[in-house]
Scaffold this active site. Structure first.
Site, PDB file in Angstrom:
ATOM      1  N   ASP A 195      52.967  31.002  15.299  1.00 30.87           N
ATOM      2  CA  ASP A 195      53.817  31.219  16.483  1.00 30.87           C
ATOM      3  C   ASP A 195      54.273  29.953  17.210  1.00 30.87           C
ATOM      4  O   ASP A 195      53.473  29.049  17.435  1.00 30.87           O
ATOM      5  CB  ASP A 195      53.050  32.029  17.539  1.00 30.87           C
ATOM      6  CG  ASP A 195      52.350  33.229  16.990  1.00 30.87           C
ATOM      7  OD1 ASP A 195      52.616  33.632  15.833  1.00 30.87           O
ATOM      8  OD2 ASP A 195      51.508  33.789  17.712  1.00 30.87           O
TER       9      ASP A 195
ATOM     10  N   ASP B  31      48.047  35.961  24.551  1.00 32.98           N
ATOM     11  CA  ASP B  31      49.414  35.455  24.450  1.00 32.98           C
ATOM     12  C   ASP B  31      50.191  35.483  25.772  1.00 32.98           C
ATOM     13  O   ASP B  31      51.294  36.037  25.868  1.00 32.98           O
ATOM     14  CB  ASP B  31      50.206  36.218  23.370  1.00 32.98           C
ATOM     15  CG  ASP B  31      49.481  36.282  22.029  1.00 32.98           C
ATOM     16  OD1 ASP B  31      48.608  35.431  21.791  1.00 32.98           O
ATOM     17  OD2 ASP B  31      49.781  37.188  21.220  1.00 32.98           O
TER      18      ASP B  31
ATOM     19  N   GLU C 187      51.526  41.838  20.374  1.00 33.14           N
ATOM     20  CA  GLU C 187      51.281  40.404  20.557  1.00 33.14           C
ATOM     21  C   GLU C 187      52.520  39.745  21.174  1.00 33.14           C
ATOM     22  O   GLU C 187      53.617  40.290  21.144  1.00 33.14           O
ATOM     23  CB  GLU C 187      51.000  39.711  19.213  1.00 33.14           C
ATOM     24  CG  GLU C 187      49.695  40.133  18.566  1.00 33.14           C
ATOM     25  CD  GLU C 187      49.343  39.270  17.349  1.00 33.14           C
ATOM     26  OE1 GLU C 187      48.148  39.026  17.164  1.00 33.14           O
ATOM     27  OE2 GLU C 187      50.228  38.854  16.596  1.00 33.14           O
TER      28      GLU C 187
ATOM     29  N   TRP D  26      53.125  38.061   8.495  1.00 39.20           N
ATOM     30  CA  TRP D  26      51.684  37.981   8.209  1.00 39.20           C
ATOM     31  C   TRP D  26      51.298  38.632   6.883  1.00 39.20           C
ATOM     32  O   TRP D  26      50.246  38.339   6.335  1.00 39.20           O
ATOM     33  CB  TRP D  26      50.864  38.605   9.353  1.00 39.20           C
ATOM     34  CG  TRP D  26      50.752  37.684  10.532  1.00 39.20           C
ATOM     35  CD1 TRP D  26      51.256  37.867  11.783  1.00 39.20           C
ATOM     36  CD2 TRP D  26      50.068  36.413  10.572  1.00 39.20           C
ATOM     37  NE1 TRP D  26      50.958  36.795  12.594  1.00 39.20           N
ATOM     38  CE2 TRP D  26      50.227  35.895  11.870  1.00 39.20           C
ATOM     39  CE3 TRP D  26      49.361  35.665   9.631  1.00 39.20           C
ATOM     40  CZ2 TRP D  26      49.696  34.663  12.259  1.00 39.20           C
ATOM     41  CZ3 TRP D  26      48.825  34.435  10.018  1.00 39.20           C
ATOM     42  CH2 TRP D  26      49.003  33.949  11.317  1.00 39.20           C
TER      43      TRP D  26
END
Ligand SMILES: *[C@@H]1O[C@H](CO)[C@@H](O)[C@H](O)[C@H]1NC(C)=O
Ligand SMILES: *[C@@H]1O[C@H](CO)[C@@H](O)[C@H](O)[C@H]1NC(C)=O
Ligand SMILES: *[C@@H]1O[C@H](CO)[C@@H](O)[C@H](O)[C@H]1NC(C)=O
Ligand SMILES: *[C@@H]1O[C@H](CO)[C@@H](O)[C@H](O)[C@H]1NC(C)=O
Ligand SMILES: *[C@@H]1O[C@H](CO)[C@@H](O)[C@H](O)[C@H]1NC(C)=O
Ligand SMILES: *[C@@H]1O[C@H](CO)[C@@H](O)[C@H](O)[C@H]1NC(C)=O
Ligand SMILES: *[C@@H]1O[C@H](CO)[C@@H](O)[C@H](O)[C@H]1NC(C)=O
Ligand SMILES: *[C@@H]1O[C@H](CO)[C@@H](O)[C@H](O)[C@H]1NC(C)=O
Ligand SMILES: *[C@@H]1O[C@H](CO)[C@@H](O)[C@H](O)[C@H]1NC(C)=O
Ligand SMILES: *[C@@H]1O[C@H](CO)[C@@H](O)[C@H](O)[C@H]1NC(C)=O
Ligand SMILES: *[C@@H]1O[C@H](CO)[C@@H](O)[C@H](O)[C@H]1NC(C)=O
Ligand SMILES: *[C@@H]1O[C@H](CO)[C@@H](O)[C@H](O)[C@H]1NC(C)=O
Length: 553
Positions: free
Chosen positions: A58, A187, A237, A328
């Site tokens: 990220d 986050d 997220e 992912w």
């Protein structure tokens, strides 16, 4: 965190932090200089950011101050797979030419990780960290405490502050600033709203975005929950909230300001793995109230996650974001490991919201400031109705292109039976290709097919064909894109739809063919193709020692 390193290489060194905990680093990479990188590989993007070596995910803490953009990122400098999360750091004046900087944040204790978060500038010293300066920077992030077996532990929200404009950080001595005794709470993204700081953050496995507020970035008060919205996937997220202009897509006429809430879900995306969705609405100081109940996705392919909006860009300018171009489901296996790195960011993108034909409120996303890295026009060609072009770009040193195709004057009543415009990038050496096309009638699909590229096609999660319905306005249609060695980004209908598509060719793609057929006879097709410079070659020549980038000589 500020490191008290005595040598420039943290090999099996135990480093004390300002917090009085210790940092254990078992890997040989520099702590007071940028990690060096070799950006010459055939898969290495030249106008996209990728880490000098190791594994990236990220984007974090992106902000703009004094003419410089700062990009931090989830970074494992010691391996080619995720883990051991640090904040890597790079800076840029144009978002295409990057200079690698020393790692900005290190895990505070053994088995911990500095997870995703954000950064703000604090010109008015609301935090009290900056008594005699107006360019202080505060990072707000999640510290993840794991155990030796890789199990997950507490996730707390911590802050660190920088008195040198974001290059080195001191750990706040009274962390954490938010602790809910949760192992799935992460986050934080902080923005300024009125005279307060506002944070959006997820309780990942409770499908909740929480909003907190603070006067000083230290003392946070819960404001509201935004729960069970959109596609749930299996985890929430990386939320972001940003003020977003609205604009008529055809006339450019400005409408009211709204607020955009983005949310990344992983796993559980419709195409598998990770994806980002968004909500359009109004933030009223405590609550985000969406305008409707629709769920909308940022990208119709598979390689765009955890996008983050730059803090501190000039008021009145469309917000700019940058995202992790991967998924992912396969990021830890992609073949760029052979070149010592994994993952790139998307190009920077500017964003606004429009009321699109038939589908209503939609995020419009387009490359930001690509002229900054444009070298020359290598093809300009126009035709009406049926026509084609072949562009050989084997001489473009970077192997990176920007292209635009505009179709205007379409007459719906004169379209043929299979009115299409297709374009294909290929390698005349290996025969590999990425094919794309649009059907101007029926369900109006725009499609991308990466199945013709050899690398990685056997991976079980590597979807190769993507499509989206583009209800264009009936008279004009356009497609624009950037292709850069192993990453292709395409923007359809002036940014109404976008796709981010990784590909791993055996041989560089160096030929572009474009063809239209069955359009109405007077429809005009304008094609332009520009070569892009290498953002990395420049940096290396200017400051090889400082940037640590080894490039082609
Ligand atoms: C950089 O990588 C290329 C291959 O990708 C290799 O040929 C070259 O020797 C490397 N350069 C350095 C300085 O390591
Ligand atoms: C800083 O203070 C000035 C003057 O009160 C105000 O206009 C501005 O919005 C403040 N900026 C931030 C980021 O706090
Ligand atoms: C930002 O610009 C101001 C005014 O020119 C200068 O005083 C300050 O040192 C700069 N800070 C950074 C971090 O570049
Ligand atoms: C934190 O903010 C709350 C609400 O504004 C206030 O009641 C409390 O006193 C503050 N705590 C500290 C330590 O400043
Ligand atoms: C907000 O959501 C969190 C996570 O589900 C929960 O712990 C908390 O109680 C909620 N707060 C309110 C006021 O509902
Ligand atoms: C489609 O958009 C173009 C401007 O981009 C405009 O000129 C044209 O009139 C629009 N067509 C319709 C049918 O709205
Ligand atoms: C903000 O929205 C919430 C939820 O709709 C509402 O309860 C609250 O009164 C609103 N606050 C303001 C200041 O309008
Ligand atoms: C969007 O456009 C449609 C069709 O032109 C119109 O009916 C609708 O009211 C518009 N929505 C908004 C929020 O302006
Ligand atoms: C579209 O084509 C039809 C049939 O040829 C014609 O009658 C009409 O005038 C055309 N429309 C425009 C805007 O040119
Ligand atoms: C574009 O591709 C589609 C699907 O293969 C095909 O039907 C169409 O004829 C092609 N159009 C052109 C202009 O090549
Ligand atoms: C297509 O239109 C856009 C917006 O007007 C323009 O920037 C671009 O250069 C055009 N492309 C071509 C090939 O003419
Ligand atoms: C720009 O393109 C020219 C050829 O048209 C090439 O000679 C030159 O090296 C390129 N410059 C950069 C910085 O890529």
């Amino acid at each position: 965190m500020k490191l008290l390193a005595s040598s420039s290489v943290a090999s099996l060194a135990v480093l004390a932090s300002a917090q009085n905990t210790s940092t254990v680093d078992t890997s040989p990479f520099p702590t007071d200089a940028p990690v060096p990188g070799n950006y010459t590989g055939g898969l290495r993007p030249q106008v996209h950011f990728s880490p000098p070596q190791g594994f990236m995910n990220d984007p974090n803490g992106v902000f703009y101050q004094n003419g410089t953009y700062h990009l931090y990122y989830q970074y494992n400098p010691a391996a080619l797979v995720a883990g051991n999360q640090h904040w890597g750091h790079a800076t840029s004046q144009d978002l295409y030419r990057w200079e690698n900087q020393p790692i900005a944040l290190y895990p505070p204790v053994e088995n911990s990780g500095v997870f995703s978060g954000s950064a703000v500038t604090d010109p008015n010293n609301t935090s009290g960290f900056f008594p005699d300066q107006d360019d202080g920077v505060v990072a707000i992030f999640t510290t993840n405490y794991g155990d030796a077996n890789g199990g997950s532990g507490l996730q707390t929200q911590d802050i660190a502050y920088s008195r040198d404009g974001g290059y080195t950080f001191e750990w706040y001595d009274q962390n954490p600033v938010i602790d809910y005794n949760s192992s799935q709470f992460r986050d934080p993204k902080v923005v300024r709203y009125g005279d307060e700081w506002v944070m959006v953050i997820t309780f990942s496995q409770e499908f909740t975005i929480s909003i907190f507020k603070s006067p000083d970035l230290k003392n946070w008060t819960f404001a509201s929950n935004f729960t069970d919205a959109g596609l749930l996937g299996a985890q929430y997220e990386c939320p972001n909230m940003v003020q977003i202009p609205t604009r008529d897509h055809d006339t450019g006429e400005e409408g009211e300001m709204l607020d955009l809430l983005t949310l990344s879900i992983q796993p559980g995306a419709p195409l598998g793995g990770s994806v980002t969705e968004y909500f359009i609405g109004r933030f009223n100081g405590t609550h985000f109230n969406p305008i409707d109940r629709a769920t909308r996705l940022n990208d119709f392919a598979k390689d765009n996650y955890a996008g983050q909006f730059f803090y501190g860009t000039p008021e009145g300018q469309d917000p700019i974001d940058i995202a992790w171009a991967s998924n992912w489901q396969y990021t830890n296996r992609v073949p760029t490991a052979s070149e010592g790195w994994r993952s790139a960011m998307t190009v920077p993108r500017s964003n606004y919201v429009t009321n699109a034909t038939r589908i209503g409120w939609t995020l419009v996303t387009e490359p930001f400031n690509i002229d900054a890295i444009t070298n020359t026009t290598i093809e300009e060609k126009s035709w009406t109705g049926n026509g084609s072009a072949i562009v050989d770009y084997s001489q473009v040193e970077s192997n990176a292109l920007h292209f635009s195709i505009n179709v205007t004057g379409i007459n719906q009543t004169e379209l043929g039976t299979n009115p299409t415009l297709n374009f294909t990038f290929m390698s005349p050496v290996s025969g590999e290709s990425i094919r794309n096309g649009f059907l101007f009638s029926g369900d109006n699909p725009f499609w991308v097919d990466r199945s013709g590229v050899n690398g990685f096609v056997d991976d079980i999660f590597w979807n190769t064909k993507f499509s989206v319905a583009d209800i264009y306005n009936g008279t004009v249609w356009n497609v624009e894109g950037v292709i850069d060695r192993s990453i292709f980004e395409v923007f359809v209908d002036r940014g109404i739809h976008a796709a981010t598509v990784l590909y791993y060719p055996d041989e560089p793609l160096t030929l572009l063919s474009v063809a239209s057929r069955d359009l109405s006879p007077n429809a005009k097709v304008d094609l332009a193709v520009w070569s892009l410079e290498s953002g990395w070659a420049d940096t290396a020549e200017a400051t090889p020692a400082q940037s640590g980038n080894y490039t082609r000589v």
